[in-house]
Design a protein around this motif. Structure first.
Motif, PDB file in Angstrom:
ATOM      1  N   SER A 289       5.876  -2.159  -9.174  1.00 11.75           N
ATOM      2  CA  SER A 289       5.580  -1.213  -8.028  1.00 11.75           C
ATOM      3  C   SER A 289       4.215  -0.939  -7.609  1.00 11.75           C
ATOM      4  CB  SER A 289       6.547   0.012  -8.243  1.00 11.75           C
ATOM      5  OG  SER A 289       6.105   0.934  -7.056  1.00 11.75           O
ATOM      6  N   ASN A 290       3.882  -1.070  -6.446  1.00 15.93           N
ATOM      7  CA  ASN A 290       2.551  -0.635  -6.015  1.00 15.93           C
ATOM      8  C   ASN A 290       2.342   0.659  -5.089  1.00 15.93           C
ATOM      9  OD1 ASN A 290       3.637  -1.586  -3.715  1.00 15.93           O
ATOM     10  ND2 ASN A 290       1.677  -2.730  -3.259  1.00 15.93           N
ATOM     11  N   VAL A 291       3.582   1.458  -5.152  1.00 17.01           N
ATOM     12  CA  VAL A 291       3.837   2.675  -4.191  1.00 17.01           C
ATOM     13  C   VAL A 291       3.191   3.936  -5.143  1.00 17.01           C
ATOM     14  CG1 VAL A 291       5.067   4.107  -3.037  1.00 17.01           C
ATOM     15  CG2 VAL A 291       5.492   1.680  -3.089  1.00 17.01           C
ATOM     16  N   ILE A 292       2.029   4.440  -4.547  1.00 18.22           N
ATOM     17  CA  ILE A 292       1.392   5.648  -5.171  1.00 18.22           C
ATOM     18  C   ILE A 292       2.138   6.699  -4.844  1.00 18.22           C
ATOM     19  CG2 ILE A 292      -0.619   6.878  -5.703  1.00 18.22           C
ATOM     20  CD1 ILE A 292      -2.097   4.375  -5.333  1.00 18.22           C
ATOM     21  N   ASN A 293       2.729   7.660  -5.401  1.00 14.56           N
ATOM     22  CA  ASN A 293       3.657   8.804  -5.117  1.00 14.56           C
ATOM     23  C   ASN A 293       2.639   9.923  -4.908  1.00 14.56           C
ATOM     24  OD1 ASN A 293       5.708  10.284  -4.099  1.00 14.56           O
ATOM     25  ND2 ASN A 293       7.029  10.060  -5.747  1.00 14.56           N
ATOM     26  N   HIS A 294       1.621   9.831  -4.050  1.00 14.52           N
ATOM     27  CA  HIS A 294       0.565  10.910  -3.965  1.00 14.52           C
ATOM     28  C   HIS A 294       0.146  10.493  -2.535  1.00 14.52           C
ATOM     29  CE1 HIS A 294      -1.962  14.086  -4.922  1.00 14.52           C
ATOM     30  NE2 HIS A 294      -1.565  14.126  -6.156  1.00 14.52           N
ATOM     31  N   PHE A 295      -0.911  11.392  -2.141  1.00 13.81           N
ATOM     32  CA  PHE A 295      -1.481  11.319  -0.961  1.00 13.81           C
ATOM     33  C   PHE A 295      -3.059  10.755  -1.077  1.00 13.81           C
ATOM     34  CE2 PHE A 295      -2.315  15.780  -2.077  1.00 13.81           C
ATOM     35  CZ  PHE A 295      -3.738  15.963  -1.690  1.00 13.81           C
ATOM     36  N   PHE A 296      -3.407  10.500  -2.366  1.00 16.23           N
ATOM     37  CA  PHE A 296      -4.811   9.834  -2.566  1.00 16.23           C
ATOM     38  C   PHE A 296      -4.714   9.177  -3.823  1.00 16.23           C
ATOM     39  CE2 PHE A 296      -5.422  13.725  -4.629  1.00 16.23           C
ATOM     40  CZ  PHE A 296      -6.419  13.460  -5.306  1.00 16.23           C
ATOM     41  N   CYS A 297      -5.552   8.307  -4.208  1.00 15.67           N
ATOM     42  CA  CYS A 297      -5.479   7.714  -5.574  1.00 15.67           C
ATOM     43  C   CYS A 297      -6.068   8.617  -6.595  1.00 15.67           C
ATOM     44  CB  CYS A 297      -6.601   6.332  -5.328  1.00 15.67           C
ATOM     45  SG  CYS A 297      -5.827   5.174  -4.199  1.00 15.67           S
ATOM     46  N   ASP A 298      -5.037   9.321  -7.290  1.00 10.04           N
ATOM     47  CA  ASP A 298      -5.456  10.296  -8.234  1.00 10.04           C
ATOM     48  C   ASP A 298      -5.141   9.596  -9.457  1.00 10.04           C
ATOM     49  OD1 ASP A 298      -6.282  12.363  -9.491  1.00 10.04           O
ATOM     50  OD2 ASP A 298      -4.344  13.682  -8.843  1.00 10.04           O
ATOM     51  N   LEU A 299      -5.610   9.977 -10.630  1.00 10.69           N
ATOM     52  CA  LEU A 299      -5.379   9.236 -11.976  1.00 10.69           C
ATOM     53  C   LEU A 299      -4.089   9.326 -12.237  1.00 10.69           C
ATOM     54  CD1 LEU A 299      -6.820   8.042 -14.343  1.00 10.69           C
ATOM     55  CD2 LEU A 299      -7.238  10.120 -15.193  1.00 10.69           C
ATOM     56  N   THR A 300      -3.478  10.411 -12.572  1.00 10.75           N
ATOM     57  CA  THR A 300      -2.118  10.610 -13.198  1.00 10.75           C
ATOM     58  C   THR A 300      -0.705   9.743 -12.380  1.00 10.75           C
ATOM     59  OG1 THR A 300      -2.386  12.858 -13.590  1.00 10.75           O
ATOM     60  CG2 THR A 300      -0.070  12.215 -13.777  1.00 10.75           C
ATOM     61  N   PRO A 301      -0.716   9.461 -10.804  1.00 16.71           N
ATOM     62  CA  PRO A 301       0.010   8.789 -10.492  1.00 16.71           C
ATOM     63  C   PRO A 301      -0.438   7.201 -10.640  1.00 16.71           C
ATOM     64  CG  PRO A 301      -1.253   9.862  -8.679  1.00 16.71           C
ATOM     65  CD  PRO A 301      -1.520  10.521 -10.123  1.00 16.71           C
ATOM     66  N   LEU A 302      -1.543   6.873 -10.770  1.00 19.39           N
ATOM     67  CA  LEU A 302      -2.045   5.760 -11.050  1.00 19.39           C
ATOM     68  C   LEU A 302      -1.571   5.260 -12.308  1.00 19.39           C
ATOM     69  CD1 LEU A 302      -5.478   5.686  -9.572  1.00 19.39           C
ATOM     70  CD2 LEU A 302      -3.519   3.830  -8.898  1.00 19.39           C
ATOM     71  N   LEU A 303      -1.736   6.185 -13.338  1.00 17.24           N
ATOM     72  CA  LEU A 303      -1.563   5.673 -14.741  1.00 17.24           C
ATOM     73  C   LEU A 303       0.247   5.517 -14.918  1.00 17.24           C
ATOM     74  CD1 LEU A 303      -3.413   8.187 -16.850  1.00 17.24           C
ATOM     75  CD2 LEU A 303      -4.103   5.967 -16.287  1.00 17.24           C
ATOM     76  N   LYS A 304       0.973   6.253 -13.836  1.00 13.80           N
ATOM     77  CA  LYS A 304       2.449   5.775 -14.059  1.00 13.80           C
ATOM     78  C   LYS A 304       2.754   4.497 -13.448  1.00 13.80           C
ATOM     79  CE  LYS A 304       3.563  10.530 -13.551  1.00 13.80           C
ATOM     80  NZ  LYS A 304       4.340  11.732 -12.580  1.00 13.80           N
ATOM     81  N   LEU A 305       2.148   3.979 -12.866  1.00 12.33           N
ATOM     82  CA  LEU A 305       2.216   2.695 -12.101  1.00 12.33           C
ATOM     83  C   LEU A 305       1.705   1.578 -12.940  1.00 12.33           C
ATOM     84  CD1 LEU A 305       1.003   3.004  -8.513  1.00 12.33           C
ATOM     85  CD2 LEU A 305       3.354   3.071  -9.470  1.00 12.33           C
ATOM     86  N   SER A 306       0.834   1.925 -14.044  1.00 14.60           N
ATOM     87  CA  SER A 306       0.222   0.644 -14.962  1.00 14.60           C
ATOM     88  C   SER A 306       1.257   0.073 -15.836  1.00 14.60           C
ATOM     89  CB  SER A 306      -0.911   1.310 -15.847  1.00 14.60           C
ATOM     90  OG  SER A 306      -1.406   0.486 -16.765  1.00 14.60           O
ATOM     91  N   CYS A 307       1.464  -1.302 -16.170  1.00 15.10           N
ATOM     92  CA  CYS A 307       2.195  -1.744 -17.151  1.00 15.10           C
ATOM     93  C   CYS A 307       1.163  -1.992 -18.438  1.00 15.10           C
ATOM     94  CB  CYS A 307       2.643  -3.026 -16.698  1.00 15.10           C
ATOM     95  SG  CYS A 307       1.412  -4.115 -15.925  1.00 15.10           S
ATOM     96  N   SER A 308       0.075  -1.370 -18.594  1.00 14.05           N
ATOM     97  CA  SER A 308      -0.585  -1.675 -19.794  1.00 14.05           C
ATOM     98  C   SER A 308      -0.371  -0.055 -20.567  1.00 14.05           C
ATOM     99  CB  SER A 308      -2.222  -1.499 -19.530  1.00 14.05           C
ATOM    100  OG  SER A 308      -2.311  -2.722 -18.886  1.00 14.05           O
TER     101      SER A 308
END
Length: 312
Positions: A171-190
């Motif tokens: 998934s590449n959908v950031i569940n936020h209104f900007f690129c914040d750290l926490t929602p980006l970490l949730k998308l990572s597969c690392s």
């Protein structure tokens, strides 16, 4: 990590504040007005301090830097948010997303350090008013501001570098209104364990150290004020701190609410609203707080618009 079953992410989709199409025009209008007020207020404050010689003091030097910071802070987030509200689910490239987070981290962290420097400035002004300009020299003030940006850049570089080492797949959908750290970490597969440690250690260190400086400064301010014999003198001394205390309470209070409330009370919608407050609303409020409660600023503004008939 094997990626055979995944598509490597090259861009992200910003989900935004809401998926309710009917309220998007209203949200766009509200945040557009807020952004215009933010830019007008902060740029106006910078110009006012620059053109009025009476405001060429250490206190207003810090205030002009706070206004510059807030204008940049808001510009990092709000224009893209407005475009997302207008278009809906606007894609953002991987590079642009990382850059937005990098600048957001710089400006958000700098505000912590700058508010701490302003607390020290208020302590010196009240504790040694006759030596104020001798202690708070231009060199010292510049060093405090430069140091604020330097350590903020270091923190941002560390956090952003941690993001760049991650893989994003699925998934590449950031569940936020900007690129914040926490929602980006949730998308990572690392493995994000190191990122979480870095966020906790540096976030706690910055929040607690700057808050400690502010608390210690105000303890000494209170002691100094209590030594003033006249009630009028004590009121005047405290009144010079009112705007700064308000700004500190709003900014630190919002961050404490975001990251130090019980885990059971966490809500994505609540986090979004809190993020809106400290990324969009606070940059608008700061110039209003410092102008409405500051006699010198109001006097300078009256001079600029030619209302000299009013006493300052």
């Amino acid at each position: 990590m094997a990626r055979d079953n995944y598509t490597v992410v090259t861009n992200f989709i910003i989900f935004g504040l809401t998926d309710h199409q009917e309220i998007r025009p209203l949200l766009f209008l509200i945040f557009l007005v807020i952004y215009i007020i933010t830019l007008a207020g902060n740029i106006g404050m910078i110009v006012l301090i620059w053109i009025d010689p009476q405001l060429h003091t250490p206190m207003y030097f810090f205030l002009s830097n706070l206004s510059f910071l807030d204008a940049c802070y808001s510009t990092t987030i709000t224009p893209n948010m407005l475009a997302n509200i207008l278009v809906g689910n606007k894609p953002i490239s991987y590079t642009a997303c990382m850059a937005q987070y990098c600048f957001f981290a710089i400006f958000a962290t700098t505000e912590f350090f700058l508010l701490a420097a302003m607390a020290y400035d208020r302590y010196v002004a009240i504790r040694n008013p006759l030596l104020y300009t001798a202690v708070m020299t231009k060199r010292l003030c510049t060093a405090l501001v430069a140091g604020s940006y330097f350590w903020s850049f270091v923190n941002s570089l560390i956090q952003t570098s941690g993001l760049l080492r991650l893989s994003f797949c699925g998934s590449n959908v950031i569940n936020h209104f900007f690129c914040d750290l926490t929602p980006l970490l949730k998308l990572s597969c690392s493995d994000i364990y190191l990122n979480e440690i870095l966020l906790f250690v540096f976030g706690s260190l910055i929040q607690m150290s700057t808050m400690l400086i502010i608390i210690i400064s105000y303890v000494f301010i209170i002691v100094a004020v209590l030594r003033i014999r006249s009630a009028e003198g004590r009121y005047k001394a405290f009144s010079t701190c009112a705007s700064h205390l308000t700004a500190v309470a709003i900014y630190h209070g919002t961050i404490l609410f975001m990251y130090f409330r019980p885990h059971s009370s966490y809500s994505l919608d609540t986090d979004k609203m809190a993020s809106v407050f400290y990324t969009v609303i606070i940059p608008m409020l700061n110039p209003l707080i410092y102008s409405l409660r500051n006699k010198d600023v109001k006097c300078a503004f009256k001079k600029v618009i030619g209302r000299k008939v009013f006493s300052c």
